[in-house]
Design a protein around this motif. Structure first.
Motif, PDB file in Angstrom:
ATOM      1  N   LYS A   1       1.797   0.209   4.810  1.00 19.07           N
ATOM      2  CA  LYS A   1       1.375  -0.840   5.762  1.00 19.07           C
ATOM      3  C   LYS A   1       0.190  -0.635   6.231  1.00 19.07           C
ATOM      4  O   LYS A   1      -0.905  -1.707   6.526  1.00 19.07           O
ATOM      5  N   ARG A   2      -0.294   0.350   6.950  1.00 24.28           N
ATOM      6  CA  ARG A   2      -1.460   0.606   7.515  1.00 24.28           C
ATOM      7  C   ARG A   2      -2.712   0.545   6.536  1.00 24.28           C
ATOM      8  O   ARG A   2      -3.956   0.413   7.064  1.00 24.28           O
ATOM      9  N   THR A   3      -2.455   1.019   5.199  1.00 25.17           N
ATOM     10  CA  THR A   3      -3.705   1.276   4.291  1.00 25.17           C
ATOM     11  C   THR A   3      -3.793   0.003   3.457  1.00 25.17           C
ATOM     12  O   THR A   3      -4.734  -0.277   2.778  1.00 25.17           O
ATOM     13  N   TYR A   4      -2.573  -0.313   2.852  1.00 19.87           N
ATOM     14  CA  TYR A   4      -2.687  -1.437   1.559  1.00 19.87           C
ATOM     15  C   TYR A   4      -1.909  -2.703   1.976  1.00 19.87           C
ATOM     16  O   TYR A   4      -1.865  -3.390   0.882  1.00 19.87           O
ATOM     17  N   ILE A   5      -1.996  -3.181   3.204  1.00 20.23           N
ATOM     18  CA  ILE A   5      -1.492  -4.548   3.250  1.00 20.23           C
ATOM     19  C   ILE A   5      -2.559  -4.988   4.080  1.00 20.23           C
ATOM     20  O   ILE A   5      -2.474  -4.498   5.469  1.00 20.23           O
ATOM     21  N   TRP A   6      -2.928  -6.107   3.813  1.00 25.26           N
ATOM     22  CA  TRP A   6      -4.099  -6.770   4.645  1.00 25.26           C
ATOM     23  C   TRP A   6      -3.649  -8.191   5.006  1.00 25.26           C
ATOM     24  O   TRP A   6      -2.846  -9.039   4.439  1.00 25.26           O
ATOM     25  N   ARG A   7      -4.203  -8.594   6.073  1.00 27.06           N
ATOM     26  CA  ARG A   7      -3.845  -9.833   6.669  1.00 27.06           C
ATOM     27  C   ARG A   7      -4.903 -10.957   6.040  1.00 27.06           C
ATOM     28  O   ARG A   7      -6.094 -10.401   5.405  1.00 27.06           O
ATOM     29  N   LEU A   8      -4.527 -11.932   5.666  1.00 30.78           N
ATOM     30  CA  LEU A   8      -5.627 -12.977   4.997  1.00 30.78           C
ATOM     31  C   LEU A   8      -7.036 -13.146   5.681  1.00 30.78           C
ATOM     32  O   LEU A   8      -7.949 -13.147   5.066  1.00 30.78           O
ATOM     33  N   ASP A   9      -6.955 -13.121   6.916  1.00 32.95           N
ATOM     34  CA  ASP A   9      -8.217 -13.082   7.772  1.00 32.95           C
ATOM     35  C   ASP A   9      -9.096 -11.883   7.625  1.00 32.95           C
ATOM     36  O   ASP A   9     -10.273 -11.770   7.786  1.00 32.95           O
ATOM     37  N   GLU A  10      -8.590 -10.622   7.001  1.00 34.54           N
ATOM     38  CA  GLU A  10      -9.356  -9.656   6.657  1.00 34.54           C
ATOM     39  C   GLU A  10     -10.119  -9.823   5.211  1.00 34.54           C
ATOM     40  O   GLU A  10     -11.027  -8.916   5.013  1.00 34.54           O
ATOM     41  N   LEU A  11      -9.583 -10.523   4.242  1.00 34.90           N
ATOM     42  CA  LEU A  11     -10.402 -10.793   3.083  1.00 34.90           C
ATOM     43  C   LEU A  11     -11.494 -11.479   3.135  1.00 34.90           C
ATOM     44  O   LEU A  11     -11.625 -12.160   3.895  1.00 34.90           O
ATOM     45  N   GLU A  12     -12.268 -11.358   2.028  1.00 35.62           N
ATOM     46  CA  GLU A  12     -13.472 -12.278   1.779  1.00 35.62           C
ATOM     47  C   GLU A  12     -13.151 -13.640   1.343  1.00 35.62           C
ATOM     48  O   GLU A  12     -14.017 -14.521   1.571  1.00 35.62           O
ATOM     49  N   CYS A  13     -12.049 -13.854   0.895  1.00 35.41           N
ATOM     50  CA  CYS A  13     -11.525 -15.194   0.819  1.00 35.41           C
ATOM     51  C   CYS A  13     -11.541 -16.087   1.832  1.00 35.41           C
ATOM     52  O   CYS A  13     -11.066 -15.819   2.863  1.00 35.41           O
ATOM     53  N   SER A  14     -12.290 -17.221   1.568  1.00 34.71           N
ATOM     54  CA  SER A  14     -12.327 -18.158   2.889  1.00 34.71           C
ATOM     55  C   SER A  14     -12.107 -19.894   2.623  1.00 34.71           C
ATOM     56  O   SER A  14     -12.567 -20.594   3.148  1.00 34.71           O
ATOM     57  N   CYS A  15     -11.578 -19.884   1.368  1.00 32.43           N
ATOM     58  CA  CYS A  15     -11.398 -21.339   0.648  1.00 32.43           C
ATOM     59  C   CYS A  15     -10.300 -21.935   1.288  1.00 32.43           C
ATOM     60  O   CYS A  15      -9.462 -21.261   1.886  1.00 32.43           O
ATOM     61  N   GLN A  16     -10.078 -23.043   1.222  1.00 32.93           N
ATOM     62  CA  GLN A  16      -9.079 -24.007   1.802  1.00 32.93           C
ATOM     63  C   GLN A  16      -7.472 -23.682   1.242  1.00 32.93           C
ATOM     64  O   GLN A  16      -6.637 -23.972   1.587  1.00 32.93           O
ATOM     65  N   TYR A  17      -7.436 -22.883  -0.075  1.00 32.18           N
ATOM     66  CA  TYR A  17      -6.210 -22.612  -0.496  1.00 32.18           C
ATOM     67  C   TYR A  17      -5.603 -21.201  -0.299  1.00 32.18           C
ATOM     68  O   TYR A  17      -4.659 -20.872  -0.828  1.00 32.18           O
ATOM     69  N   VAL A  18      -6.395 -20.439   0.318  1.00 30.96           N
ATOM     70  CA  VAL A  18      -6.178 -19.109   0.646  1.00 30.96           C
ATOM     71  C   VAL A  18      -4.606 -18.885   1.147  1.00 30.96           C
ATOM     72  O   VAL A  18      -3.809 -17.919   0.860  1.00 30.96           O
TER      73      VAL A  18
ATOM     74  N   GLU B   1       5.426   3.016   6.259  1.00 28.35           N
ATOM     75  CA  GLU B   1       4.658   2.685   7.283  1.00 28.35           C
ATOM     76  C   GLU B   1       3.239   2.993   7.129  1.00 28.35           C
ATOM     77  O   GLU B   1       2.166   2.375   7.635  1.00 28.35           O
ATOM     78  N   ASN B   2       2.903   4.044   6.298  1.00 30.67           N
ATOM     79  CA  ASN B   2       1.781   4.551   5.830  1.00 30.67           C
ATOM     80  C   ASN B   2       1.129   3.602   4.952  1.00 30.67           C
ATOM     81  O   ASN B   2      -0.158   3.137   5.125  1.00 30.67           O
TER      82      ASN B   2
ATOM     83  N   GLU C   1      -3.414   6.128  -5.474  1.00 31.21           N
ATOM     84  CA  GLU C   1      -3.424   7.209  -4.297  1.00 31.21           C
ATOM     85  C   GLU C   1      -2.006   6.920  -3.727  1.00 31.21           C
ATOM     86  O   GLU C   1      -1.893   5.866  -3.059  1.00 31.21           O
ATOM     87  N   PRO C   2      -1.153   7.956  -3.538  1.00 28.77           N
ATOM     88  CA  PRO C   2       0.051   7.810  -2.871  1.00 28.77           C
ATOM     89  C   PRO C   2       0.288   7.640  -1.443  1.00 28.77           C
ATOM     90  O   PRO C   2      -0.949   8.163  -0.729  1.00 28.77           O
ATOM     91  N   CYS C   3       1.072   6.870  -0.978  1.00 28.06           N
ATOM     92  CA  CYS C   3       1.330   6.874   0.683  1.00 28.06           C
ATOM     93  C   CYS C   3       2.182   7.680   1.240  1.00 28.06           C
ATOM     94  O   CYS C   3       2.479   7.727   2.450  1.00 28.06           O
ATOM     95  N   GLY C   4       2.570   8.878   0.479  1.00 22.89           N
ATOM     96  CA  GLY C   4       3.543   9.601   0.612  1.00 22.89           C
ATOM     97  C   GLY C   4       4.400  10.095  -0.426  1.00 22.89           C
ATOM     98  O   GLY C   4       4.149   9.365  -1.314  1.00 22.89           O
ATOM     99  N   ASN C   5       5.356  10.852  -0.178  1.00 19.95           N
ATOM    100  CA  ASN C   5       6.328  11.210  -0.962  1.00 19.95           C
ATOM    101  C   ASN C   5       7.810  11.122  -0.448  1.00 19.95           C
ATOM    102  O   ASN C   5       7.878  10.883   0.708  1.00 19.95           O
ATOM    103  N   ILE C   6       8.567  10.513  -1.213  1.00 22.18           N
ATOM    104  CA  ILE C   6      10.060  10.331  -0.810  1.00 22.18           C
ATOM    105  C   ILE C   6      10.597  11.380  -0.103  1.00 22.18           C
ATOM    106  O   ILE C   6      11.470  11.309   0.821  1.00 22.18           O
ATOM    107  N   ARG C   7      10.169  12.755  -0.304  1.00 23.96           N
ATOM    108  CA  ARG C   7      10.458  13.849   0.602  1.00 23.96           C
ATOM    109  C   ARG C   7      10.182  13.791   2.214  1.00 23.96           C
ATOM    110  O   ARG C   7      11.049  14.001   2.790  1.00 23.96           O
ATOM    111  N   ASP C   8       9.316  12.817   2.261  1.00 25.72           N
ATOM    112  CA  ASP C   8       8.849  12.690   3.735  1.00 25.72           C
ATOM    113  C   ASP C   8       9.614  11.475   4.304  1.00 25.72           C
ATOM    114  O   ASP C   8       9.565  11.361   5.519  1.00 25.72           O
TER     115      ASP C   8
END
Length: 375
Positions: free
Chosen positions: A322-339, A319-320, A305-312
């Motif tokens: 970042k809003r859709t496909y970059i997550w903070r670690l605290d958003e993940l289900e991972c909760s171990c000490q090594y995250v 920026e699109n 799924e593209p976040c746009g085209n270079i024409r844009d």
């Protein structure tokens, strides 16, 4: 007092609130304090005074040179997460049909206008490293024209190839246009089985390139090569390979060796700098995206799924993304000490193997010896 000048291909950047100097020749990123950053910015060939020990270090690292010829220095600012590494697939055509490949091969090639727009915008926003890939990039009919345009800029250029189309003439041209050539090598007989092509040619290409350009090797762990890593290690070290990156393919599970065997390989083999580290507090891909031959911008080649085209415009696409496909670690289900150390691993592997893009990457969980959240 000496006439000091910022060396060629030293890129000054401000990412978020932090200052950096990037040596594109050596692929080294230096984090600077405010004083050091503005000192380097002022080194334009004028007389400057500096501590002897610090000055010797800066010159030995190739950051400064003694030169009285004036040159105006500039820097680029970008908010975090910042786009620093950009992979462009210039074609979806390939000369091999590898078992683990996720690319749907076709005859599409990127056009020069699309490529140039992407390159120009990547540099203007502060990009550091450009990766040229495919398919097999050497199948693009104008690959050297594309590389020549990219070489107008001082960022680092990496050509990613399987090596089978490289001959002496092409090697001579490539070493003038890129900083690094990444060769795919998946063992010996394991390579032959996975790619239906002999391992001897890539080894010969590595030998031919060595000494003229940085050579890195990318290897996928499969059941075909699981017993070949010790031999690979000896061979690659003897060939002065710059970096050996090892990963696990996102593919049919029956191609993978047992989890404990994967863990042993990833813990004991590979060398060199990590290619695309993420910023503290974020999961994978905080400085990276890819573009396909049609100009579509995606998080990486696995995400369709593209976040746009270079024409844009590249910055709008980023920026699109970042809003859709970059997550903070605290958003993940991972909760171990090594995250904080593993950064959650690969998000696509989490999606494929656990069914949840915010879930655990089972490969990384196995390496750190923790229970997967999807179990």
């Amino acid at each position: 007092m000496q006439h000091l000048r910022l060396a060629e291909r030293i890129l000054l950047r401000k990412f978020g609130s932090d200052y950096y100097a990037y040596n594109a020749k050596s692929d080294t990123l230096y984090e600077l304090d405010n004083e050091a950053f503005y000192f380097l910015l002022s080194c334009d060939g004028s007389e400057r005074e500096a501590d002897r020990e610090i000055l010797d270090f800066l010159i030995s690292e190739g950051i400064l040179e003694v030169n009285s010829e004036k040159k105006e220095n500039v820097y680029v600012e970008q908010s975090e997460p910042s786009l620093r590494h950009f992979l462009i697939s210039v074609t979806h055509s390939c000369n091999l049909k590898c078992q683990h490949c996720y690319i749907l091969q076709n005859t599409s090639h990127i056009d020069e206008t699309t490529f140039k727009k992407a390159i120009d915008e990547f540099y203007s926003i502060g990009g550091l490293k450009l990766l040229i890939s495919g398919g097999e990039p050497l199948l693009h009919p104008k690959i050297f024209t594309l590389l020549e345009h990219a070489r107008r800029y001082p960022f680092r250029i990496v050509l990613m190839t399987n090596g089978y189309l490289l001959n002496d003439d092409r090697i001579d041209k490539i070493t003038e246009l890129v900083d690094e050539v990444q060769i795919s090598l998946d063992g010996f007989e394991g390579h032959r089985t996975l790619r239906n092509a002999g391992w001897e040619k890539p080894i010969d290409v590595i030998k031919s390139l060595s000494g003229s350009v940085d050579v890195s090797v990318a290897t996928m762990v499969t059941k075909y090569n699981i017993n070949e890593f010790e031999r690979m290690s000896r061979v690659l070290e003897s060939l002065n390979v710059y970096r050996w990156s090892i990963d696990v393919p996102v593919t049919e599970k029956d191609m993978l060796p047992p989890p404990d065997s994967i863990k042993e390989v990833l813990q004991n083999y590979g060398f060199g700098k990590r290619s695309y580290p993420s910023i503290q507090g974020y999961a994978c891909g905080t400085h990276y995206c890819e573009m396909d031959p049609e100009g579509n911008i995606v998080k990486c080649g696995f995400f369709e799924e593209p976040c746009g085209n270079i024409r844009d415009g590249l910055i709008k696409c980023w920026e699109n993304l970042k809003r859709t496909y970059i997550w903070r670690l605290d958003e993940l289900e991972c909760s171990c000490q090594y995250v904080d150390e593993c950064r959650g691993g690969c998000r696509y592997r989490a999606l494929m193997y656990c069914g949840d893009i915010l879930g655990c990457d089972p490969v990384m969980c196995n390496i750190y010896g923790v229970k997967q959240c999807c179990q």
